[in-house]
Design an enzyme around this catalytic site. Structure first.
Site, mmCIF file in Angstrom:
data_model
loop_
_atom_site.group_PDB
_atom_site.id
_atom_site.type_symbol
_atom_site.label_atom_id
_atom_site.label_comp_id
_atom_site.label_asym_id
_atom_site.label_seq_id
_atom_site.Cartn_x
_atom_site.Cartn_y
_atom_site.Cartn_z
ATOM 1 N N TYR A 173 0.562 -0.755 0.381
ATOM 2 C CA TYR A 173 -0.231 0.503 0.030
ATOM 3 C C TYR A 173 0.695 1.145 0.024
ATOM 4 C CZ TYR A 173 -3.455 -3.415 1.354
ATOM 5 O OH TYR A 173 -4.338 -4.377 1.630
ATOM 6 N N GLY A 319 -4.237 -13.713 13.534
ATOM 7 C CA GLY A 319 -5.329 -14.196 12.884
ATOM 8 C C GLY A 319 -6.306 -14.322 12.357
ATOM 9 N N CYS A 343 -7.566 -22.961 12.405
ATOM 10 C CA CYS A 343 -7.930 -22.526 11.362
ATOM 11 C C CYS A 343 -6.691 -23.914 10.590
ATOM 12 C CB CYS A 343 -7.010 -21.665 11.290
ATOM 13 S SG CYS A 343 -6.403 -21.187 9.274
ATOM 14 N N CYS A 349 -11.744 -17.374 3.668
ATOM 15 C CA CYS A 349 -12.265 -16.003 4.412
ATOM 16 C C CYS A 349 -11.067 -15.411 3.432
ATOM 17 C CB CYS A 349 -11.469 -15.631 5.429
ATOM 18 S SG CYS A 349 -9.221 -16.259 6.218
ATOM 19 N N CYS A 362 -15.337 -18.232 8.041
ATOM 20 C CA CYS A 362 -14.773 -18.714 8.040
ATOM 21 C C CYS A 362 -15.737 -20.049 8.368
ATOM 22 C CB CYS A 362 -13.943 -19.038 9.609
ATOM 23 S SG CYS A 362 -13.032 -20.440 10.220
ATOM 24 N N ALA A 394 -20.731 -32.108 9.104
ATOM 25 C CA ALA A 394 -22.059 -31.709 9.337
ATOM 26 C C ALA A 394 -22.744 -32.050 10.232
ATOM 27 C CB ALA A 394 -22.702 -31.925 7.581
ATOM 28 N N GLU A 413 -23.182 -43.325 13.116
ATOM 29 C CA GLU A 413 -21.787 -43.061 12.206
ATOM 30 C C GLU A 413 -21.410 -44.871 11.295
ATOM 31 O OE1 GLU A 413 -19.384 -42.794 9.701
ATOM 32 O OE2 GLU A 413 -20.420 -41.124 10.557
ATOM 33 N N LYS A 431 -1.888 -31.493 5.082
ATOM 34 C CA LYS A 431 -3.194 -31.427 5.532
ATOM 35 C C LYS A 431 -3.167 -31.975 6.891
ATOM 36 C CE LYS A 431 -5.840 -30.400 2.310
ATOM 37 N NZ LYS A 431 -6.722 -30.684 1.626
ATOM 38 N N ALA A 458 -27.376 -46.501 10.466
ATOM 39 C CA ALA A 458 -28.850 -46.397 11.000
ATOM 40 C C ALA A 458 -29.357 -46.438 9.683
ATOM 41 C CB ALA A 458 -28.646 -44.778 10.559
#
Length: 647
Positions: A173, A319, A343, A349, A362, A394, A413, A431, A458
């Site tokens: 900048y 951050g 994170c 983001c 996020c 999820a 599960e 990862k 299930a």
């Protein structure tokens, strides 16, 4: 105390800080089109203050709305009408014994002429990057005018109740352009020597101190621009500038890294490891007497403590860890470090803000920047039974939120461990952060008392036996296998099978589909010694992947020299490889391969949904994650949170 240095008091100028954790400035796109702080922005920062950081340095804040508008929703304090909303922000943060600093910014050559309607201004007529607009070299009158805007903005900040200001001299900048030998080619008192290139800023510092007295002024700068082009700042160049700034009277220096041409050194993809740049901060700590604040890819309080113990810096810059879990500091202080959601370095983001112009979010925290709409949870579960089918991201998130609301949650599960597709996503190189996400979410489920049944397929009968008031179905999806001749052959494999190690393709391998899963699969196969052929319908491989992630992945894959066929469609698979069609010319060709791996995405499994819909007409059925629509970790966690919140 587990982290004595992290939770020791510290001083910046006249400010006493309750601990050594400082939230770093990150663009949010949460201001309105006039740069005014909105309620969404205010609640976002208040949540981080409530979470325990000692000080918030908030996002870059424009001092000039004539020559510097980098984005439509750039927060600004360029006019007096910005003061009152900023006071509301300051008051919201101060409620939690948290200091707040405004980062004052001018874009210079990085501004957007489409928003200002004017040619950009800069120290010299040098574009910020190839193909970008050429700015107008600033006259001495321009320089004084912009300096006065910084000074006026600082005065407004003090009126609004801020604890100080930070002058943004990093990331290419305007102030950084003056520092730079590459962008600043002036022959007057503002160019040439270190003192001259720092003069634009030191004159601002001196004027603010003269006007406002004991009002801390901080500077953020890139300690090393890490850009292999002559004229960009080296570590030694940065140290020379920092010594000039210290002499000018700044209260602290905030060390970042990178440049306008190397943003990854500032906001790194997942392959960068914590502490990879700590030598830079250490050099400043050793050379200066003022406090040093520094980011260092900090994911966990243990590492933050180590940085302080090794005297890398005086304050740790937090951050993206504050996006992932605003209660990072409070959890660390209370002995709940295992519950900190960390994170994963996916850059979701950065992708939203920089590429898409959307508000920050996020991937692992659905509440980030949505604190207004997702306020306090309703504690209305009253022990009612709820079933969650699927223990992927999820399902785990839905179960956690429902349990916090007071429901009696049973999660079923089919695999032997929680995580779902995360247990595949964590296998490619670098990862491991995803494995830690699964661990954290599992700890959170245990704390909330969720009943977890693993290795458990299930059934409708079992779910009905729980007498649930509703069911969240997050049972994942299945790989897409198109109706193409030959895909039932013995040499056909799925990417998920390869990544998990369940199968081992032979010889030369054709990987069809080059999304992130396809590229990571290809990288794994290359590391195993296979020759690779990549087939992709889009014009280039890695379609839709955020460029920083794509480029990071390709930096590891391309040295293996894979054969790449972008713009080609799979027409047939056979024992000799694959037949593809060039979408531009219609020409077909046979690509030799011993094995074929499909990475073509996924589709929801609807069988259980249909069965439950007829068996539980009285209950609620919510779909989440891949069971609703194939997507990314961010989509799955958001779906799970929303299902649990609105159930």
């Amino acid at each position: 105390m587990e982290y004595p240095r992290l939770f020791s008091r510290g001083r910046i100028g006249s400010l006493i800080l309750k601990n050594r954790g400082i939230m770093m400035p990150m663009a949010t796109n949460l201001a309105d089109k006039d740069g005014i702080a909105t309620q969404r922005l205010i609640r976002y920062y208040q949540e981080r203050a409530r979470g325990g950081v000692a000080m918030v340095i908030h996002e870059y804040t424009g001092v000039d709305d004539v020559d510097s508008i980098p984005a439509i929703h750039n927060l600004r304090i360029a006019r007096d009408y910005h003061i009152a909303p900023m006071e509301e922000l300051v008051d919201a943060v101060h409620l939690y014994d948290c200091k707040i600093i405004a980062q004052l910014h001018h874009g210079g050559a990085t501004s957007n002429p489409n928003l200002t309607g004017r040619q950009n201004i800069a120290p010299s007529a040098v574009p910020i990057a190839a193909g970008r607009p050429v700015p107008r070299e600033m006259t001495l009158e321009d320089i004084r005018r912009v300096q006065n805007k910084f000074i006026a903005a600082a005065v407004r900040c003090k009126k609004a109740g801020y604890d100080g200001v930070e002058l943004h001299g990093a990331h290419g900048y305007l102030i950084a352009q003056f520092f730079s030998k590459y962008y600043n080619r002036r022959q007057d008192q503002y160019g040439g020597s270190t003192e001259n290139r720092a003069r634009f800023l030191t004159e601002i510092i001196e004027s603010i101190k003269e006007k406002l007295g004991d009002f801390p002024v901080l500077v953020r700068m890139c300690g090393d621009e890490m850009t292999d082009i002559e004229g960009f700042l080296s570590l030694q160049d940065g140290l020379e500038i920092a010594k000039v700034l210290e002499k000018a009277g700044i209260a602290a220096i905030n060390i970042s890294n990178g440049s306008s041409l190397n943003a990854d050194a500032n906001c790194e993809p997942f392959s960068y490891q914590p502490g990879w740049k700590k030598h830079v901060a250490k050099a400043y700590k050793d050379a200066l007497t003022i406090p040093v604040i520094a980011t260092n890819t900090i994911k966990a309080p243990e590492f933050a403590e180590t940085l302080l113990e090794e005297e890398i810096c005086d304050f740790v810059g937090l951050g993206r860890s504050q996006l992932a879990d605003p209660y990072f500091m409070k959890k660390a202080q209370c002995g709940e470090s295992k519950e900190i959601r960390k994170c994963i370095g996916c850059l979701y983001c950065r992708e939203r803000v920089l590429r898409d112009g959307l508000p920050i979010r996020c991937a692992v925290n659905a509440r980030t920047a949505r604190e207004v709409e997702f306020d306090a949870l309703k504690l209305d579960g009253n022990g009612q039974s709820v079933a969650v089918v699927g223990g992927g991201p999820a399902g785990m998130e839905a179960a956690r939120v429902l349990a916090k609301r007071g429901f009696d949650v049973t999660l079923l599960e089919k695999e032997a461990r929680l995580g779902g597709t995360l247990n595949i996503a964590d296998k490619p190189p670098f990862k491991d952060k995803i494995s830690r996400l699964v661990d954290t979410m599992s700890v959170q489920l245990k704390k909330q008392g969720v009943k977890v049944r693993l290795d458990h397929q299930a059934t409708v009968e079992e779910i009905c036996a729980l007498k649930p008031v509703g069911v969240v179905i997050a049972c994942g999806a299945q790989p897409i296998i198109p109706d193409i001749p030959g895909l039932d052959g013995d040499n056909i494999y799925l990417a998920e099978e390869v990544v998990s190690g369940k199968v081992k393709p032979k010889g030369r391998v054709a990987v069809v589909g080059s999304g992130l899963t396809g590229l990571e699969t290809a990288e794994i196969l290359c590391q195993q010694g296979h020759q690779i052929v990549l087939v992709e319908m889009a014009r280039e491989i890695g379609p839709g992947i955020f460029p920083a992630i794509r480029n990071d992945e390709l930096s590891r894959l391309l040295p293996y020299n894979p054969a790449i066929y972008a713009g080609h469609r799979l027409m047939e698979a056979n024992s000799q490889g694959v037949m593809v069609e060039n979408l531009s010319t219609g020409d077909r060709r046979q690509l030799k391969a011993d094995s074929v791996v499909l990475a073509l995405g996924i589709r929801p499994m609807i069988e259980l949904v249909e069965a439950l819909a007829s068996a539980l007409p009285y209950g609620k059925i919510r779909l989440a994650g891949d069971a609703r629509k194939g997507g990314r970790i961010a989509d799955a966690i958001r779906d799970g949170f929303e299902a649990g919140y609105t159930f």
